[in-house]
Each structure stands twice: as structure tokens, then as C-alpha cells.
Scaffold this active site. Structure first.
Site, PDB file in Angstrom:
ATOM      1  N   GLY A  24       5.714  -1.889   0.724  1.00  0.00           N
ATOM      2  CA  GLY A  24       4.831  -2.040   1.877  1.00  0.00           C
ATOM      3  C   GLY A  24       3.701  -1.041   1.820  1.00  0.00           C
ATOM      4  O   GLY A  24       3.471  -0.416   0.797  1.00  0.00           O
ATOM      5  N   ASN A  25       2.986  -0.913   2.928  1.00  0.00           N
ATOM      6  CA  ASN A  25       1.893   0.058   2.974  1.00  0.00           C
ATOM      7  C   ASN A  25       1.805   0.657   4.369  1.00  0.00           C
ATOM      8  O   ASN A  25       2.558   0.272   5.259  1.00  0.00           O
ATOM      9  CB  ASN A  25       0.579  -0.596   2.548  1.00  0.00           C
ATOM     10  CG  ASN A  25       0.198  -1.743   3.463  1.00  0.00           C
ATOM     11  OD1 ASN A  25      -0.144  -1.534   4.617  1.00  0.00           O
ATOM     12  ND2 ASN A  25       0.313  -2.967   2.964  1.00  0.00           N
ATOM     13  N   ARG A  26       0.886   1.605   4.554  1.00  0.00           N
ATOM     14  CA  ARG A  26       0.871   2.392   5.784  1.00  0.00           C
ATOM     15  C   ARG A  26       0.012   1.790   6.895  1.00  0.00           C
ATOM     16  O   ARG A  26      -0.247   2.444   7.902  1.00  0.00           O
ATOM     17  CB  ARG A  26       0.359   3.797   5.468  1.00  0.00           C
ATOM     18  CG  ARG A  26       1.266   4.551   4.512  1.00  0.00           C
ATOM     19  CD  ARG A  26       0.609   5.842   4.042  1.00  0.00           C
ATOM     20  NE  ARG A  26       0.184   6.655   5.156  1.00  0.00           N
ATOM     21  CZ  ARG A  26      -0.808   7.540   5.106  1.00  0.00           C
ATOM     22  NH1 ARG A  26      -1.468   7.704   3.992  1.00  0.00           N
ATOM     23  NH2 ARG A  26      -1.126   8.232   6.172  1.00  0.00           N
ATOM     24  N   SER A  27      -0.452   0.567   6.746  1.00  0.00           N
ATOM     25  CA  SER A  27      -1.323   0.012   7.781  1.00  0.00           C
ATOM     26  C   SER A  27      -0.542  -0.241   9.075  1.00  0.00           C
ATOM     27  O   SER A  27       0.499  -0.887   9.067  1.00  0.00           O
ATOM     28  CB  SER A  27      -1.926  -1.303   7.287  1.00  0.00           C
ATOM     29  OG  SER A  27      -2.705  -1.852   8.302  1.00  0.00           O
TER      30      SER A  27
END
Ligand code: C5P
Length: 408
Positions: free
Chosen positions: A203-206
Site C-alpha cells: 500500500g501507500n501513505r495516501s
């Protein structure tokens, strides 16, 4: 904007926490001024934590800074929700025996009162006369909703929904722009998650805050919005009559939802942080730790949804907007990378922002440069995510206007 949120001691005080959240999400600074009775309903730590500001009830709490005068002078907007019959009576009579009532006597900005009380109290001649007095002085007093009250009783007296209070309050200070009226827009928000096994993902930090701000701003400007929310926290997802929310998890789900909603849309804004790769296989069981060490995860490439939308155009004349989170490096600065991406993706507009460990992600101010498909700067936005959202819609609205003029 600096907003004073007065809270009085009705059962509906808990709903003021939602009003506060919505105001904060829209990028405003909010000082909560509860009455003593309100603190018996919802405690000081809640207001302090949600507002990030000190919370006082009494003029003697911070006499040194003459808070009631400072608050009143510094405010761009005052909202009191819920406003009890007692608060209406005090405000109408000009009484000043706590920080909230005193502040109400010092403000010169718009004031919105959202009453909530039992039907009998609302309909009482005294309350109605107080409301008439206040309205006569230019104070905006919302009519309470009708419906279920605290007990089994029903009738007029319910606090209007938090989103309605916020919309009515903000309309008092922001000139109504409806340059997206009649337009249908799709906004993707959040970050996709690509499952590795049933419990793990790439995933990512958005957080989705910028996409949510875009959706809210578009709705405020008159558009009908589909918000495709990839793993956005429930608390951030707006509850707005003009915003339909579709929740997705993976890139392929996001692509389906955006394409589906986008086929009838005038504008598609890809604000989501989309994973470029996904694990080639996903196991149905949790991958175990073994003495052989970590097993490699084979990846495959996800479709570039933005580039696809730009190349295909689901609808003629559709405006396709991308976001590019960039960091400068040895081969070029943020804008140079943005220009290259604008040309490569083929979108009509690309909002480029600088990201890093403390920039761009989460609840922090943002700064974007808006490029057209050739990489020329056509707009800039900075400040809160709401302000950035408005800058993006300004650029979109300009394009839509230009297209309409050419058609004629
Ligand atoms: O190439 P990059 O990921 O930096 O591009 C960012 C822009 O492209 C964003 O608007 C994002 O929503 C979109 N994107 C996409 N599909 C991908 C990767 C990014 O639509 N697979």
C-alpha cells in the site's frame, strides 16, 4: 478561516463534534467555546483533541489575553450548535455571563445559530420572540429539523444534520460559486492496496484527504460527484447529498469503478495514489515465516488508469486531471519531473506537488502547480487541501468554459 464554534448544553452537543470535524477537514481553524452545561454533555478533552486548540468556558479562564474580545475580533464566522433556548434568550437579551455569550457581544462577523430543543420549548412564544429579535439583528438562525427528539417524542426541535449546518454557515462567508452546476465529476481518492495474502498488502501513505477535499469542493460548486474512495478512513468520507461514494480496495477495483462512473462524467480527477505494481499471485492462506527466510514476492504491472482515461476519453470532451506527487532528484526538480509526466500521461491537467516525509501526506498544508498537457503552468494552489482543491477546480472550470465557447 478562523471560526468560533459555540456549543451549549443540549443533548445534541455530541453532534457538534461532527460539525467540528467537518470544519477542520475543510481546512478551517476552529476555537470551540462550550458552555459549562455543554461540558457536562461532551467533555473538554474531546473538544481540545478534535480542534487542536485550547478550550475555555469562562472570561476569567484566560483574563490576561482578554479572550472574549480576542476571539470575537479574530473570528471570520461564529457557529453555535446546538443553540439551546437559554442561549437564544441570553443572546437576544444581550446577557454576558460566560465566554460564549460575551464573545457573541463582541463579534462583527456572520453568526449562525442552530437551535435544538424540545418542540414545546421551540414553539414557546418567548423562544419565537427571541428568534425574531435575533433575526432582526442580522443573526442567522436555522430552523430546527422535524423528527425524533431525545425521547420518544417527535416534532420540530432536532438539530439539523452537521453537514447542513456547515454548508449553511460557510455559505454566509464564501461567495457562492456554482461554476460546476450541472456537471458530473468523478474523483478518486486514497491509496490502493494490493493483497499479498489475506492479512498483508502493498500500500501507500495516501490518506485520501486531498481527494475528499476535491469532492467536497466540487459539490459546493454545484457538481454531482462520484467519489471513488480507496481505503479512505470512514471518518473522512463526506456525507453529502451530491456526493455518491464507491469504496474500493485494489487498483483493478478502482479502475472498474472510475471507468463505470466516468462514462457519463464531464470531468475525471485521479487524486488517488495508485499502486504501480501488484503481487502476481495472492495466497488464500497467511504466508508463514520459515527458516528459509523471506520468499520473494513477484510483481506485475498495474494498468495506468490515468493514461488509459486520457488516451480513450470515455466521453467526448471529458476533462481528465491527474495528480503527480514528486520529489526532486539529480535528474531534475519537482517541476521538471511534473512537465515530463504531463506530456507522458496525456491528461488535460496535472496537479504537481512536492512530497516527502513531512510534505504532501496526511493533515498538512499542500502546494500544487497545475500544468496543462504540454507542461505549461496554468494555475497554482497552496494552503489547505480545500484551497488546493479550489485551485484545481478553477483550472478545470476554465477548461470547461473554453470548450463550451468553442462549441458555440
Ligand atoms: O505515474 P504516477 O503514479 O506518478 O502518476 C500519478 C497520477 O497517475 C495520479 O493521478 C494517479 O491517480 C494516476 N495513476 C493511475 N494509475 C496508475 C498509477 C497512477 O491512474 N497505475
Amino acid at each position: 478561516m478562523r471560526i468560533v464554534l459555540g456549543v451549549t448544553g443540549g443533548i445534541a452537543a455530541y453532534k457538534a463534534a461532527l460539525v467540528l470535524r467537518l470544519l477542520r477537514e475543510a481546512g478551517h481553524r476552529v476555537r470551540v467555546v462550550p458552555t459549562e452545561a455543554a461540558l457536562r454533555m461532551v467533555g473538554r478533552p474531546t473538544w481540545e483533541a478534535l480542534s487542536g486548540e485550547p478550550v475555555r468556558t469562562d472570561v476569567f479562564d484566560d483574563a490576561e489575553h482578554v479572550d472574549h474580545v480576542a476571539l470575537g475580533r479574530g473570528a471570520d464566522l461564529v457557529i453555535v450548535a446546538p443553540a439551546t433556548a437559554n442561549l437564544l434568550a441570553k443572546a437576544a437579551a444581550g446577557l454576558a455571563d460566560d465566554l460564549l455569550s460575551t464573545t457573541l457581544l463582541t463579534v462583527t462577523c456572520p453568526v449562525l445559530l442552530a437551535p435544538a430543543m424540545h418542540t414545546e420549548m421551540w414553539l414557546h412564544a418567548a423562544t419565537q420572540a427571541n428568534v425574531a429579535t435575533l433575526r432582526g439583528r442580522g443573526v442567522h438562525v436555522l430552523d430546527p429539523d422535524s423528527g425524533r427528539l431525545t425521547g420518544a417524542d417527535t416534532g420540530p426541535g432536532r438539530l439539523p444534520e452537521p453537514a447542513a449546518i456547515v454548508a449553511a454557515a460557510l455559505a454566509l462567508v464564501s461567495p457562492a460559486i456554482d461554476d460546476l452546476a450541472g456537471r458530473s465529476v468523478v474523483v478518486s481518492a486514497g491509496g490502493t492496496r494490493e493483497p499479498i495474502d489475506p492479512v498483508r498488502f502493498l500500500g501507500n501513505r495516501s490518506s485520501g484527504r486531498q481527494g475528499v477535499a476535491l469532492a467536497v469542493a466540487a459539490a459546493r460548486r454545484g457538481a454531482t460527484v462520484t467519489l471513488v474512495a480507496a481505503n479512505v478512513d470512514d471518518a473522512l468520507v463526506p456525507d453529502h447529498p451530491a456526493i455518491a461514494v464507491r469504496r474500493v480496495e485494489t487498483t483493478l477495483e478502482l479502475r472498474d469503478a472510475v471507468r463505470d462512473a466516468g462514462s457519463g462524467a464531464d470531468v475525471v480527477v485521479m487524486a488517488a495514489a495508485v499502486a504501480d505494481f501488484r503481487p502476481a499471485t495472492t495466497t488464500t492462506h497467511k504466508i508463514k515465516k520459515t527458516s528459509a527466510g523471506p520468499a520473494p514476492i513477484e510483481l506485475e504491472t498495474n494498468p495506468d488508469i490515468l493514461a488509459e482515461l486520457a488516451a480513450e476519453r470515455l466521453r467526448e470532451g471529458q476533462v481528465v486531471v491527474g495528480f503527480a506527487a514528486e520529489t526532486g532528484d539529480a535528474t531534475g526538480d519537482v517541476l521538471a519531473h511534473g512537465r515530463e509526466k504531463a506530456r507522458r500521461k496525456g491528461a488535460d491537467l496535472l496537479a504537481v506537488n512536492e512530497v516527502g516525509a513531512d510534505r504532501g501526506f496526511g493533515d498538512v498544508p499542500n502546494e500544487v502547480t497545475i500544468l496543462d498537457g504540454e507542461g505549461s503552468v496554468v494555475g497554482r494552489g497552496s494552503g489547505t487541501k480545500a484551497q488546493v482543491a479550489d485551485a484545481v477546480w478553477d483550472a478545470v472550470a476554465a477548461r470547461l468554459r473554453a470548450a463550451t465557447t468553442i462549441e458555440r
